[in-house]
Design a protein around this motif. Structure first.
Motif, PDB file in Angstrom:
ATOM      1  N   SER A 297       1.440   6.854   5.337  1.00  0.00           N
ATOM      2  CA  SER A 297       1.192   5.301   4.881  1.00  0.00           C
ATOM      3  C   SER A 297      -0.037   5.184   4.025  1.00  0.00           C
ATOM      4  O   SER A 297      -0.197   4.500   3.235  1.00  0.00           O
ATOM      5  CB  SER A 297       1.287   5.046   5.831  1.00  0.00           C
ATOM      6  OG  SER A 297       0.172   3.229   6.299  1.00  0.00           O
ATOM      7  N   ALA A 298      -0.994   6.187   4.372  1.00  0.00           N
ATOM      8  CA  ALA A 298      -2.346   6.244   4.130  1.00  0.00           C
ATOM      9  C   ALA A 298      -2.336   6.467   2.432  1.00  0.00           C
ATOM     10  O   ALA A 298      -2.551   5.751   2.280  1.00  0.00           O
ATOM     11  CB  ALA A 298      -3.494   7.090   4.398  1.00  0.00           C
TER      12      ALA A 298
ATOM     13  N   LYS B  98       7.250  15.177   5.527  1.00  0.00           N
ATOM     14  CA  LYS B  98       7.618  16.100   6.478  1.00  0.00           C
ATOM     15  C   LYS B  98       7.699  17.358   6.518  1.00  0.00           C
ATOM     16  O   LYS B  98       8.413  17.873   6.810  1.00  0.00           O
ATOM     17  CB  LYS B  98       8.954  15.235   7.160  1.00  0.00           C
ATOM     18  CG  LYS B  98       8.112  14.389   8.067  1.00  0.00           C
ATOM     19  CD  LYS B  98       9.044  12.781   8.527  1.00  0.00           C
ATOM     20  CE  LYS B  98       8.770  12.142   9.372  1.00  0.00           C
ATOM     21  NZ  LYS B  98       9.305  10.975   9.394  1.00  0.00           N
TER      22      LYS B  98
ATOM     23  N   GLU C 257      18.233   1.637  -3.208  1.00  0.00           N
ATOM     24  CA  GLU C 257      18.106   0.245  -2.457  1.00  0.00           C
ATOM     25  C   GLU C 257      17.023   1.135  -2.921  1.00  0.00           C
ATOM     26  O   GLU C 257      16.190  -0.525  -2.804  1.00  0.00           O
ATOM     27  CB  GLU C 257      18.593  -0.006  -1.394  1.00  0.00           C
ATOM     28  CG  GLU C 257      17.666  -0.529  -0.673  1.00  0.00           C
ATOM     29  CD  GLU C 257      18.662  -1.116   1.220  1.00  0.00           C
ATOM     30  OE1 GLU C 257      18.868   0.314   1.587  1.00  0.00           O
ATOM     31  OE2 GLU C 257      18.454  -1.695   1.465  1.00  0.00           O
ATOM     32  N   GLN C 258      16.251   0.746  -2.553  1.00  0.00           N
ATOM     33  CA  GLN C 258      14.705   1.417  -2.683  1.00  0.00           C
ATOM     34  C   GLN C 258      14.002   1.219  -4.451  1.00  0.00           C
ATOM     35  O   GLN C 258      12.923   0.561  -4.664  1.00  0.00           O
ATOM     36  CB  GLN C 258      14.238   2.872  -2.309  1.00  0.00           C
ATOM     37  CG  GLN C 258      14.305   2.748  -1.097  1.00  0.00           C
ATOM     38  CD  GLN C 258      13.514   2.226  -0.037  1.00  0.00           C
ATOM     39  OE1 GLN C 258      13.249   1.174  -0.475  1.00  0.00           O
ATOM     40  NE2 GLN C 258      13.070   2.732   1.215  1.00  0.00           N
TER      41      GLN C 258
ATOM     42  N   THR D  16       6.117   0.589  -4.024  1.00  0.00           N
ATOM     43  CA  THR D  16       7.350   0.459  -2.687  1.00  0.00           C
ATOM     44  C   THR D  16       7.862   2.064  -2.824  1.00  0.00           C
ATOM     45  O   THR D  16       7.967   2.168  -1.358  1.00  0.00           O
ATOM     46  CB  THR D  16       8.339  -0.364  -3.204  1.00  0.00           C
ATOM     47  OG1 THR D  16       8.166  -1.818  -3.975  1.00  0.00           O
ATOM     48  CG2 THR D  16      10.091  -0.548  -2.122  1.00  0.00           C
TER      49      THR D  16
ATOM     50  N   ASP E 220       3.651  10.286   9.555  1.00  0.00           N
ATOM     51  CA  ASP E 220       4.108   9.584   8.679  1.00  0.00           C
ATOM     52  C   ASP E 220       2.478   8.954   9.067  1.00  0.00           C
ATOM     53  O   ASP E 220       2.578   7.456   8.167  1.00  0.00           O
ATOM     54  CB  ASP E 220       4.568   8.733  10.448  1.00  0.00           C
ATOM     55  CG  ASP E 220       5.907   9.055  10.796  1.00  0.00           C
ATOM     56  OD1 ASP E 220       6.670   9.133  10.037  1.00  0.00           O
ATOM     57  OD2 ASP E 220       6.531   9.797  11.826  1.00  0.00           O
ATOM     58  N   ALA E 221       1.736   8.752   9.275  1.00  0.00           N
ATOM     59  CA  ALA E 221       0.315   8.448   9.523  1.00  0.00           C
ATOM     60  C   ALA E 221      -0.143   8.565   7.843  1.00  0.00           C
ATOM     61  O   ALA E 221      -0.641   7.940   7.258  1.00  0.00           O
ATOM     62  CB  ALA E 221      -0.652   8.728  10.876  1.00  0.00           C
TER      63      ALA E 221
ATOM     64  N   SER F  17       0.778   5.946   0.475  1.00  0.00           N
ATOM     65  CA  SER F  17       1.936   5.173  -0.044  1.00  0.00           C
ATOM     66  C   SER F  17       0.121   3.881  -0.831  1.00  0.00           C
ATOM     67  O   SER F  17       0.600   3.388  -1.551  1.00  0.00           O
ATOM     68  CB  SER F  17       2.341   4.535   0.416  1.00  0.00           C
ATOM     69  OG  SER F  17       2.268   4.488   1.715  1.00  0.00           O
ATOM     70  N   SER F  18      -0.819   3.399   0.471  1.00  0.00           N
ATOM     71  CA  SER F  18      -1.491   2.318   0.202  1.00  0.00           C
ATOM     72  C   SER F  18      -2.340   2.849  -1.419  1.00  0.00           C
ATOM     73  O   SER F  18      -3.089   1.936  -1.549  1.00  0.00           O
ATOM     74  CB  SER F  18      -2.461   2.174   1.724  1.00  0.00           C
ATOM     75  OG  SER F  18      -3.291   2.741   1.144  1.00  0.00           O
TER      76      SER F  18
ATOM     77  N   ARG G 293       6.198   4.167  -0.112  1.00  0.00           N
ATOM     78  CA  ARG G 293       6.095   3.577   1.445  1.00  0.00           C
ATOM     79  C   ARG G 293       7.544   4.092   1.636  1.00  0.00           C
ATOM     80  O   ARG G 293       7.659   4.747   2.339  1.00  0.00           O
ATOM     81  CB  ARG G 293       5.591   2.083   1.489  1.00  0.00           C
ATOM     82  CG  ARG G 293       4.822   1.933   1.482  1.00  0.00           C
ATOM     83  CD  ARG G 293       4.476   0.061   1.926  1.00  0.00           C
ATOM     84  NE  ARG G 293       4.793  -0.693   0.943  1.00  0.00           N
ATOM     85  CZ  ARG G 293       5.691  -1.956   0.786  1.00  0.00           C
ATOM     86  NH1 ARG G 293       6.691  -1.488   2.101  1.00  0.00           N
ATOM     87  NH2 ARG G 293       5.888  -2.437  -0.262  1.00  0.00           N
ATOM     88  N   ALA G 294       8.338   4.394   0.496  1.00  0.00           N
ATOM     89  CA  ALA G 294       9.601   4.406   1.429  1.00  0.00           C
ATOM     90  C   ALA G 294       9.473   6.120   1.593  1.00  0.00           C
ATOM     91  O   ALA G 294      10.312   6.555   2.609  1.00  0.00           O
ATOM     92  CB  ALA G 294      10.640   4.496   0.194  1.00  0.00           C
TER      93      ALA G 294
ATOM     94  N   LEU H 299      20.171   5.472  -0.704  1.00  0.00           N
ATOM     95  CA  LEU H 299      18.821   4.516  -0.342  1.00  0.00           C
ATOM     96  C   LEU H 299      17.585   4.212  -1.721  1.00  0.00           C
ATOM     97  O   LEU H 299      17.120   4.069  -1.927  1.00  0.00           O
ATOM     98  CB  LEU H 299      17.922   6.102   0.364  1.00  0.00           C
ATOM     99  CG  LEU H 299      16.751   5.223   1.526  1.00  0.00           C
ATOM    100  CD1 LEU H 299      17.268   4.632   2.453  1.00  0.00           C
ATOM    101  CD2 LEU H 299      16.319   6.926   2.013  1.00  0.00           C
TER     102      LEU H 299
ATOM    103  N   PRO I 166       6.412   9.542   3.286  1.00  0.00           N
ATOM    104  CA  PRO I 166       6.615   9.887   4.823  1.00  0.00           C
ATOM    105  C   PRO I 166       7.321  11.088   4.945  1.00  0.00           C
ATOM    106  O   PRO I 166       7.184  12.237   5.205  1.00  0.00           O
ATOM    107  CB  PRO I 166       7.064   8.886   5.762  1.00  0.00           C
ATOM    108  CG  PRO I 166       6.246   7.737   4.884  1.00  0.00           C
ATOM    109  CD  PRO I 166       6.595   7.854   3.852  1.00  0.00           C
TER     110      PRO I 166
END
Lengths: 387, 304
Positions: B277-278, B264, B6-7, B253, B273-274, B280-281, B256-257, B3, B260
């Motif tokens: 996302s925030a 955790k 790939e990322q 990338t 999760d939420a 990473s942006s 985002r990868a 992973l 999260p």
């Protein structure tokens, strides 16, 4: 020559001075620019088609439709509503596509004593406790869309699923709606960004999570990018995907082609639904606009028909109570077949499984495959105190 | 492990596509001193030209050729008819004029082609995968996009470092009057730079077409990140644009990868999760802020 010009001028004058007190003005605030512009364009064209078919009337009442672009900005939508309420004395509004705009436009209209009929956005705020007797939704309550996808996932027997949606209110509602109906295990929820165009990172995470299937909600351009990249990643043939109508509609299918094959979707309407109204609608739409109607076009058309039902009862004076009484009966034929208003003035309707099929000459189009949910009401209606 | 590899590939690929856009913009912004918001429109028009030719001829090479020539000619026209007159005025005028162009081109596409996104497939031959490691098939097309980005980077570096044109561009950006006094036609030089930038934007558009949605407004979506890239890299520097693009692509990338799953460790699943996302942006902008604190003129500023 001069006589002809004079005649024409006379005709123009006559058109101007034609009695205007008898026509009802309908304010159509919608999104025509931005990447979401094709949604509003289709809703508008569907709506105007219905008006044209009746010769400029809806429900026997002459109407004049004013159209303006909200540019997908809540403030713009609100401003247009205020302007029309003031200067044009518009009382009946419709047209808004996006929920964030609808949540700015609807309060303005309702506070001024107007009527709002939504042809697409069905935010939960107006479906439960906040329901209003001058607020109608003719399309869907937002959650129901994704509940139908959850029901389809159950039907197909998926047990472990990964869910993806953009990180904004409608994206979160989508996942909530899906989970309300889905009985299996949600392995992972992934939130993407609303301006994201590259989903390689998320797709790699899905590959690593090895679910039975994925559910994703990415309308418009994001959905197109997602489906293309999903097909390129090779996962399309390994992991099934379930989506709701906004992520698999006619324009998306036209723009991704083969990448849409095998994706399982749900919708309350499709071009091939077998009823007379729908057949006539699709034929008329194609011959007038030279393109296939989308689900948004059908909603614009049905929206006009339902408003027509209300106007038939209310007449030119547009009394709110009379309009409501006639509207709620919904005594018109719609393109989607079965339809009734619930007590919260949101739809009770059927949901179909849809999917892309490639025909003999290589064209990919959407077909429907039977009902997933019948007479489905939304989850908020019981909290609404209207009867 | 797979992973992570790939990322990193995904990040590099995203970075290299950003580079195609940023290279042109940094030249135009750095050398001509023009704030060019319509760079994204040229990217969009390149994608549309490519998509149309691809649909008509189903040849990807022809699509690339069409996109390149269309955006190049358009670049020449915009510079000659508009930018030339506005170059000496201040940035606000540039912003207004090029924003006007953005609206104009969006309107033009809506009028001519329609508002719905158009269909564009990649070339059939590049639809497969390459097995990079055990259990890691990677889309061949994405590797090709990376290859194109690398080749363009090498070509631009060679042009800037080893050709007369590159020398003049570098000189023109620092000592405009002096270069003109030596008898070089600055107007012509700027025309070439602008059209070259447009060409690169068109190339980015046609390469991205098969991966993303070809639609109105696609240019504005990427323009913000492109500006971040050239600010991080140092305005006017090709090398800076390359490094900046990779840095931005990677941090976006990888954020985002992995954000999260990292979160955790401390938070509940749905919160992570939420939040992830925030986080990473904003990560890209955090990176930009750090770079600007440490090196206010970007990573590779052109030397005065």
């Amino acid at each position: 020559m001069r006589f002809k010009t004079l005649l024409m001028a006379g005709a123009a004058l006559a058109a101007f001075s034609a009695p205007s007190f008898a026509e009802v003005k309908i304010g159509f605030i919608t999104t025509l620019s931005t990447p979401g512009g094709y949604l509003g364009e289709d809703a508008r064209d569907g709506f105007l088609l219905a008006v044209e078919e009746e010769g400029g009337k809806l429900g026997g009442v002459p109407v004049k439709v004013l159209v303006e672009d909200d540019q997908l900005k809540p403030a713009n939508g609100k401003q247009i509503a205020e302007k029309w309420l003031e200067s044009e004395k518009v009382k009946l509004f419709t047209g808004v596509i996006f929920s964030n705009v609808a949540l700015a436009v609807a309060p303005t209209i309702l506070e001024a004593g107007g009527i709002y009929v939504s042809p697409n956005a069905g935010p939960s705020q107006y479906a439960g406790k906040g329901c209003d007797k001058n607020y109608y939704v003719t399309s869907w309550q937002n959650d129901t869309l994704h509940e139908s996808a959850g029901a389809l996932a159950n039907k197909l027997g998926y047990k472990r699923m990964v869910l993806l949606a953009p990180n904004y209110p409608a994206g979160k509602d989508a996942l909530t709606g899906f989970k309300r109906m889905f009985r299996g295990e949600v392995v992972e929820e992934m939130y993407t960004n609303l301006d994201q165009t590259d989903f390689a990172a998320e797709i790699a995470r899905v590959r690593a999570a090895k679910p039975d299937a994925v559910f994703q909600f990415h309308p418009g351009g994001q959905g197109i990018a997602f489906l293309k990249q999903w097909a390129q990643s090779g996962l399309k043939d390994q992991i099934p995907m379930v989506v709701a109508s906004p992520s698999l509609e006619q324009k998306i299918v036209a723009s991704v082609g083969d990448a849409a094959l095998g994706i399982k979707g749900t919708s309350h309407w499709n071009g091939d639904l077998d009823n007379e109204t729908n057949k006539a609608f699709v034929k008329a739409f194609v011959s007038k606009y030279h393109r296939e109607p989308t689900v948004y076009a059908s909603q614009g058309y049905d929206d006009a028909k339902l408003i027509g039902a209300g106007l038939k009862g209310a007449g030119e004076t547009l009394d709110n109570e009379a309009f409501r009484k006639a509207m709620l009966k919904a005594d018109v034929k719609l393109t989607r077949g079965s339809f009734a208003f619930n007590n919260n003035q949101h739809p009770i309707e059927d949901w179909y499984e849809i999917g892309a099929v490639k025909d003999a000459d290589g064209k990919v189009s959407l077909h429907s495959f039977g009902k997933v949910l019948e007479h489905q009401a939304d989850a908020y209606a019981s909290a609404c105190e209207l009867k | 492990m797979i992973l992570v590899v790939e990322q990193i590939l995904n990040g590099a690929q995203f970075g290299l596509t950003l580079f195609l856009l940023a290279a042109g913009l940094t030249l135009i912004f750095g050398i001509m001193g023009v704030v060019h918001l319509a760079h994204g429109s040229l990217y969009m028009l390149g994608a549309y030209a490519g998509a149309m030719v691809m649909t008509m001829t189903s040849s990807f090479l022809l699509a690339i050729l069409a996109a390149l020539s269309f955006s190049f000619i358009l670049g020449l026209a915009i510079e000659y008819l508009m930018m030339r007159r506005l170059c000496a005025r201040d940035h606000l005028v540039h912003v207004l004029a090029t924003f006007g162009l953005v609206l104009f081109f969006n309107g033009l596409v809506a009028f001519g082609v329609g508002r719905a996104p158009v269909f564009m497939n990649g070339p059939q031959e590049l639809n497969g995968f390459v097995l990079i490691m055990q259990d890691l098939p990677y889309p061949l097309y994405r590797l090709v996009v990376m290859g194109v980005g690398l080749v363009v980077a090498l070509l631009l570096w060679w042009m800037m470092a080893h050709t007369r044109l590159g020398m003049l561009i570098r000189a023109g950006s620092l000592q405009r009057e002096m270069v003109a006094a030596l008898g070089v036609n600055i107007d012509q030089l700027f025309l070439i730079v602008f059209a070259l930038g447009a060409l690169l934007a068109g190339l980015a558009g046609v390469m991205i077409g098969p991966i993303r949605s070809v639609q109105i407004g696609m240019g504005e979506q990427v323009l913000i990140l492109t500006f971040v890239v050239i600010v991080v890299g140092g305005i006017g520097s090709i090398r800076g644009a390359f490094i900046g693009a990779l840095l931005v692509g990677m941090s976006d990338t990888l954020g985002r990868a992995f954000a999260p799953s990292l979160l955790k460790l401390w938070l509940s699943h749905s919160q992570a999760d939420a939040m992830g996302s925030a986080l990473s942006s904003i990560l890209v902008y955090v990176v930009m802020a750090i770079v600007l604190i440490v090196r206010p003129r970007g990573l590779c500023p052109i030397e005065e």
